[in-house]
Design a protein around this motif. Sequence first.
Motif, short mmCIF file in Angstrom:
data_model
loop_
_atom_site.label_atom_id
_atom_site.label_comp_id
_atom_site.label_asym_id
_atom_site.label_seq_id
_atom_site.Cartn_x
_atom_site.Cartn_y
_atom_site.Cartn_z
N UNK A 220 -8.31 -0.41 0.43
CA UNK A 220 -8.92 -0.92 -0.79
C UNK A 220 -10.45 -0.80 -0.73
N UNK A 221 -11.00 -0.78 0.46
CA UNK A 221 -12.45 -0.60 0.59
C UNK A 221 -12.84 0.84 0.29
N UNK B 151 0.81 -1.23 0.00
CA UNK B 151 0.00 0.00 0.00
C UNK B 151 0.84 1.27 0.00
N UNK C 129 -17.58 12.01 3.41
CA UNK C 129 -16.21 11.80 3.00
C UNK C 129 -15.29 12.98 3.32
N UNK C 130 -15.79 14.02 3.99
CA UNK C 130 -14.92 15.18 4.22
C UNK C 130 -14.77 15.47 5.70
N UNK C 131 -13.66 16.11 6.01
CA UNK C 131 -13.39 16.56 7.36
C UNK C 131 -14.50 17.48 7.85
N UNK C 132 -14.89 18.38 6.96
CA UNK C 132 -15.85 19.40 7.32
C UNK C 132 -17.14 18.77 7.84
N UNK D 76 -9.38 8.89 3.52
CA UNK D 76 -10.60 8.85 4.32
C UNK D 76 -11.42 10.14 4.21
N UNK D 77 -10.75 11.25 4.01
CA UNK D 77 -11.47 12.52 3.87
C UNK D 77 -11.01 13.21 2.60
N UNK D 78 -11.93 13.36 1.66
CA UNK D 78 -11.50 13.88 0.37
C UNK D 78 -11.09 15.36 0.40
N UNK D 79 -11.48 16.09 1.45
CA UNK D 79 -11.10 17.50 1.45
C UNK D 79 -9.74 17.76 2.10
N UNK E 297 -17.58 15.80 8.83
CA UNK E 297 -17.30 14.99 9.99
C UNK E 297 -17.28 15.86 11.24
N UNK F 245 -8.29 -7.20 -1.03
CA UNK F 245 -8.95 -6.97 0.24
C UNK F 245 -8.81 -8.21 1.11
N UNK G 48 -16.91 -11.31 3.46
CA UNK G 48 -16.43 -9.95 3.26
C UNK G 48 -17.60 -9.02 3.51
N UNK G 49 -17.45 -8.17 4.50
CA UNK G 49 -18.55 -7.30 4.87
C UNK G 49 -18.19 -5.86 4.58
N UNK G 50 -19.03 -5.20 3.84
CA UNK G 50 -18.84 -3.78 3.58
C UNK G 50 -19.70 -2.98 4.53
N UNK G 51 -19.15 -1.88 4.99
CA UNK G 51 -19.90 -1.01 5.87
C UNK G 51 -20.47 0.09 4.99
N UNK H 143 -7.67 21.41 2.57
CA UNK H 143 -7.29 21.92 3.88
C UNK H 143 -5.77 22.07 3.96
N UNK I 32 -13.26 -10.20 6.03
CA UNK I 32 -13.68 -9.74 7.36
C UNK I 32 -13.64 -10.92 8.33
#
Lengths: 270, 247
Positions: free
Chosen positions: A267-268, A114, B23-26, A178-181, B28, B80, B13-16, A185, B83
Motif C-alpha cells: 500500500x505504500x 492483497x 523504480x526500475x530494475x535497470x 517494486x520495479x515498474x519495468x 537498481x 496501511x 506511520x513513517x514513509x521512506x 523485462x 510503523x
Amino acid sequence: MLEYDSANRPPPVIDEFIQLIRYRDLIVLLVENILKNRYKRSVLGIFWMLLNPLLQTIVLTIAFGTMFKSSLPNYAVYILSGLLAWNFITQTAQYAMSTMAYGGGLLNRIYIPRATYIVAATGNGLINLVISISSLVIIIIFLGHPITWTWLFLPVSIGILTIFVLGFALLLSTAAVFFTDTVDIYQVFIQALFFLTPIMYPPSIFPAELHQLLLLNPFITLIDIFREPIYANQIPDAALIIKATLFSLITLLTGWIVFTKRADQLAYRL
Amino acid sequence: MDETVIKLDNVTVRFRIPHEKIPTFREYAIRWIKRRGVTFSHFNALDDVSFSIKKGQTVGIIGSNGAGKSTLLKVISRVIRPTEGRVFLKGRIAPLLELGAGFDYEMTGRENIFLNGAVLGFSKKNMADQIEQIVDFSGIKEFIDAPVRTYSSGMVARLGFAIATHIQPEVLIIDEILSVGDAEFQQKSTARILNYHKNGSTILIVSHNAPSIKQLCDHAIWLEHGSIKMQGDANEVVDHYSAYLHS
C-alpha cells in the motif's frame, strides 16, 4: 464481533490465507466480472474464446506444419495442446502483474486481501483454459486424432499447472509493484523462452548433447504433463509427474512467502 | 455504551522517501554495479498519535492539507499498518470510498452493489437481502441496470453512499464525500448520518467544512503535521481551528 489488533495478528503467511477465505465472494465476483467485461461489448461474445486458439492453430499449422510432418503427425493437436498450457501460464502471470501494478488502486483505499487480484487472475486463466480445451476437442475430432482414457489425467495436470501459475504470478506481481519495468523485462524473457521450449517444434530437433541442457528449462515439464495425455495418449511417467509437482509446489511456496512478507509494504508503494 | 471501538496507542506511520527515484530494475542494477547505495530520508505522516473512540460517537477529523488526515484514515481502515504503535478496532469498518473507487464502470449499478459489498467484506447473500432497499435509497432505480459508465458523478456518489450506509457497519468512515450530489441528496445523507448516530453507530468524518463538522459531530480531533494538536468537544475544537486558520 470482528476484531483487529495491529499488534497481535497471525503471521502474514497465515493471515493472508485466512483473509482470502473470508473474502471468497469477492474473488468469485471479480472472476465473473473479468469474463463478462472482456466479451460484453463484442458481438461474438464468448465465441472469441473458442475462435482465438482455433485461428492461432490454423495459422501456425499452415506456417510450420509441413516442416514437422514426419516427426509430428496431426501437428495442429501438438501445437494447440502445448499452446494452451503455455498461454495459461504466461497470460495469467501477465494479467496478474498488470492488475497489481496499474489497477491496484483499490488496495490503497480500502482493506482487501492483497492477493485478491492475483488469485482472481489465476481463476480467470483457469476458466479460459477449460473453455479453450473445447476448441482443442473440435480440432481433434476434425483431424480424427484419438481421444482415450488418458484424458482422465488432465485434471491432475491442470491442478499442477494452476499451483505453478499462482506461485509464478505472486512472484512476478511482487516484483512488478517494486520495479515498474518488470512487465517489459518479462515480455522479452517470455518471448525468448517460448522459442526455447518445444511448443512449435518437437524436442528431437535439438542435438543430443543439448538435451540435458534443455531439461533445465522447467517449463518443458509443465507443458509435457499437459500435452502427453492429449497428444501422445499416454499418462506422463512418474518421474515427470513428481518433477512437475515439486517444481510447482516450490514455486507456490516461494511466491506465497515472498508476497505475504512484502504485502504490508504494497500500500505504500502502489 | 461505554465500549471502545477504535483505539490508537502511540501510532507512528513513517514513509521512506528515497532521495532519487529508483523504480526500475535497470536503475537498481546500475546502482548495484556502481556500488552506490540508495539514500533515504524519513517522513512521519503520523507522529505518536493516541486516541480512542467509543461506540456511538460521531467524530470529526480536521486539519490543513498534509496534516495526516488521510493517513490516519488509512491506518484505521487497515490499508496501511502503523510503523510503530498499535491500532485496535472492534467491529466492521466501512470507509465510504471516494467517488467511484471500488466500482467497475463497465458493470451495471446492480452488479456494482454486489461488487462493492464484497469489497467491504460482505457476502453475496447478505447483499442480495438488502439490494432492493439500497436501490430505493439511491434514487436511481430506473438506471440501476445500466452500466455505471453512463452515470453522472452525482449518481455514482448516491449509489456509493447508499451501499456504505445500508450495510450497517459498526464504524462508518466518511472522507469529504458529502460535498458531491445535489442539495436534496445532501440533505438526505445528512439526515441519514444523524439517524445512524441515533442507532448507536460510530462515525468518523473528515472534512474541511467546519460548519458540517459542528452540525454532525460531538467530538473532534485536530491534526497538524502528523500530531494531534487538540481533541475534545467538536464546537470547541472547530472554533480553535478556525481561529488558528485566520490568525
